[in-house]
Write a protein that holds these residues in place. Sequence first.
Motif, mmCIF file in Angstrom:
data_model
loop_
_atom_site.group_PDB
_atom_site.id
_atom_site.type_symbol
_atom_site.label_atom_id
_atom_site.label_comp_id
_atom_site.label_asym_id
_atom_site.label_seq_id
_atom_site.Cartn_x
_atom_site.Cartn_y
_atom_site.Cartn_z
ATOM 1 N N GLY A 19 15.428 41.710 -70.448
ATOM 2 C CA GLY A 19 16.414 41.915 -71.508
ATOM 3 C C GLY A 19 16.647 40.683 -72.347
ATOM 4 O O GLY A 19 17.357 40.732 -73.345
ATOM 5 N N GLY A 20 16.039 39.563 -71.971
ATOM 6 C CA GLY A 20 16.150 38.359 -72.790
ATOM 7 C C GLY A 20 17.382 37.535 -72.496
ATOM 8 O O GLY A 20 17.995 37.631 -71.436
ATOM 9 N N ILE A 21 17.766 36.719 -73.462
ATOM 10 C CA ILE A 21 18.854 35.751 -73.310
ATOM 11 C C ILE A 21 20.186 36.446 -73.575
ATOM 12 O O ILE A 21 20.399 37.031 -74.640
ATOM 13 N N ALA A 22 21.072 36.367 -72.610
ATOM 14 C CA ALA A 22 22.348 37.079 -72.697
ATOM 15 C C ALA A 22 23.358 36.333 -73.572
ATOM 16 O O ALA A 22 23.202 35.147 -73.877
ATOM 17 N N HIS A 23 24.410 37.070 -73.945
ATOM 18 C CA HIS A 23 25.494 36.503 -74.745
ATOM 19 C C HIS A 23 26.431 35.687 -73.861
ATOM 20 O O HIS A 23 26.789 36.084 -72.751
ATOM 21 N N THR A 70 28.676 31.480 -73.544
ATOM 22 C CA THR A 70 28.844 30.098 -73.994
ATOM 23 C C THR A 70 28.315 29.083 -72.991
ATOM 24 O O THR A 70 28.343 27.883 -73.269
ATOM 25 N N GLY A 71 27.829 29.519 -71.833
ATOM 26 C CA GLY A 71 27.351 28.598 -70.822
ATOM 27 C C GLY A 71 25.887 28.216 -71.022
ATOM 28 O O GLY A 71 25.208 28.664 -71.953
ATOM 29 N N ASP A 72 25.379 27.405 -70.099
ATOM 30 C CA ASP A 72 23.985 26.986 -70.167
ATOM 31 C C ASP A 72 23.057 28.196 -70.014
ATOM 32 O O ASP A 72 23.283 29.072 -69.166
ATOM 33 N N GLY A 73 22.013 28.224 -70.836
ATOM 34 C CA GLY A 73 21.053 29.321 -70.777
ATOM 35 C C GLY A 73 21.503 30.577 -71.494
ATOM 36 O O GLY A 73 20.790 31.578 -71.472
ATOM 37 N N LEU A 74 22.667 30.535 -72.141
ATOM 38 C CA LEU A 74 23.195 31.686 -72.876
ATOM 39 C C LEU A 74 23.291 31.355 -74.361
ATOM 40 O O LEU A 74 23.319 30.184 -74.750
ATOM 41 N N LEU A 75 23.379 32.375 -75.183
ATOM 42 C CA LEU A 75 23.538 32.202 -76.622
ATOM 43 C C LEU A 75 24.673 33.088 -77.125
ATOM 44 O O LEU A 75 24.783 34.242 -76.716
ATOM 45 N N VAL A 76 25.484 32.557 -78.009
ATOM 46 C CA VAL A 76 26.499 33.370 -78.657
ATOM 47 C C VAL A 76 25.801 34.223 -79.711
ATOM 48 O O VAL A 76 25.135 33.711 -80.609
ATOM 49 N N HIS A 77 25.932 35.552 -79.578
ATOM 50 C CA HIS A 77 25.336 36.486 -80.526
ATOM 51 C C HIS A 77 26.381 36.834 -81.585
ATOM 52 O O HIS A 77 27.319 37.591 -81.314
ATOM 53 N N HIS A 78 26.224 36.294 -82.768
ATOM 54 C CA HIS A 78 27.136 36.631 -83.855
ATOM 55 C C HIS A 78 26.723 37.969 -84.470
ATOM 56 O O HIS A 78 25.711 38.552 -84.106
ATOM 57 N N GLY A 79 27.506 38.469 -85.415
ATOM 58 C CA GLY A 79 27.243 39.775 -86.003
ATOM 59 C C GLY A 79 25.944 39.822 -86.787
ATOM 60 O O GLY A 79 25.370 38.796 -87.167
ATOM 61 N N MET A 80 25.456 41.042 -87.028
ATOM 62 C CA MET A 80 24.208 41.254 -87.754
ATOM 63 C C MET A 80 24.493 41.760 -89.156
ATOM 64 O O MET A 80 25.460 42.467 -89.392
#
Length: 311
Positions: free
Chosen positions: A211-215, A217-227
Motif C-alpha cells: 500500500g506504500g507510504i502511509a499518512h 508525521t513520524g519517521d517513514g510517514l508522509l503527510v498527504h495533503h489534498g488533491m
Amino acid sequence: MYPLRNWEAVIGSGTRPVSAEDMSLASHLGGLSKGAVTISPLITDQQSSKFNISRAFTNTGGADLSVNEIGIQTGRQDEFTRTPYTLLARDVLEAPLALPATKTLTLDYEILTQIENFNQDTALHGSNGGFTEAFTSMLRSLAVSDNSDSYHTQYFLSLFPGGGGGYMERSGNPIPGWKFGIRLGASSKFVSMTDTDLSPDATDQTPYDVGGIAHGTGDGLLVHHGMVADDAPVIDLEANQAWFNLHRIFENKGTVPITVKEIGIYGNSKSTYNYDFTPTLIARRALAPADQFTIQPGQAIQVTFTIKAVV
C-alpha cells in the motif's frame, strides 16, 4: 443523468480524419437496424486487460451503404431517460467497407489498457506503468450498466475526498481520505496489470509496506495533503493528444529522508446504494533509479500524475 454509462458501438460514413476534439462521428448512417449491444468478459494477463463491445448492423434500406468510420458512444434515449450522447472513441477505416442492402455487419470493438514499457526489470529497462485491471474492470462496469442500475457506477472514481485528516463515510464505514488519489511507495518492482496495491512485492523481510507510504508525521510517514486537478484538459490538435494532470503535495515531518520509488492512483471500486467506499489501485508507475526522488525531513513536494489520451 449518469455520465459514461451504457456504451454502444456506432458506425458512420464520414471520412474526416480523427481528431482529439471529435465530439461525434462525422456522419451517422441511416437505414440501419441496430442489434443489441453485447460486452465480453474481461481478459487479463500481466501486460494488458481488455474486453470487446459487439453490435450487429443490418442494412434495411434499398441501396448499398459505405462504412468509413466506427466509434463508441455513451448516452441514453428511451421512454425513461434522455441524455446527450458523448463520443468515447472514433476510428476511420483504412478502406471503406461495403454494406449491401439486406446484409448484416457485426462490429467488434476492443477496449484495451496496456502497461507502458512492460518489462521484468525496472532498473535495467526504465520506468514503466499504466492503468491496472481494476480500472479496466470499472470501465467495463460502466459499459454494461443501464438505467435499471442507477447506483452501479456512481462514485467509481472518488479521487478527491481531501487530505489526511478527511474521511469518506457512509453506513458507519469511515475511510481515511488520504487513501484515495495519488499515493507514493518504496518499491520499484515492475508494474503488472494485476497489481492490487503499491509495493506488491513487500514481505516481512522488505523495508516497505503493502500500500506504500502511509499518512502521518513520524519517521517513514508522509503527510498527504489534498488533491487537485487541472481546471481543464489540454487538447493538442497538432499532436492529436489530450491530457490533464492530477496534483498532490506530500510533506515529510519526520527526521529521516524518504526515497520514493513508485507512484500510484487509488480510486473507489464500490458503487452500491450505500456508497461503501473502498480505495483500490487503478494505476501504478514503478520508477527507474534515475526517476526516483527523495523527500528530505521538513520538505514538502508536489507530485503530478498525467492522464493522457493519444489518438
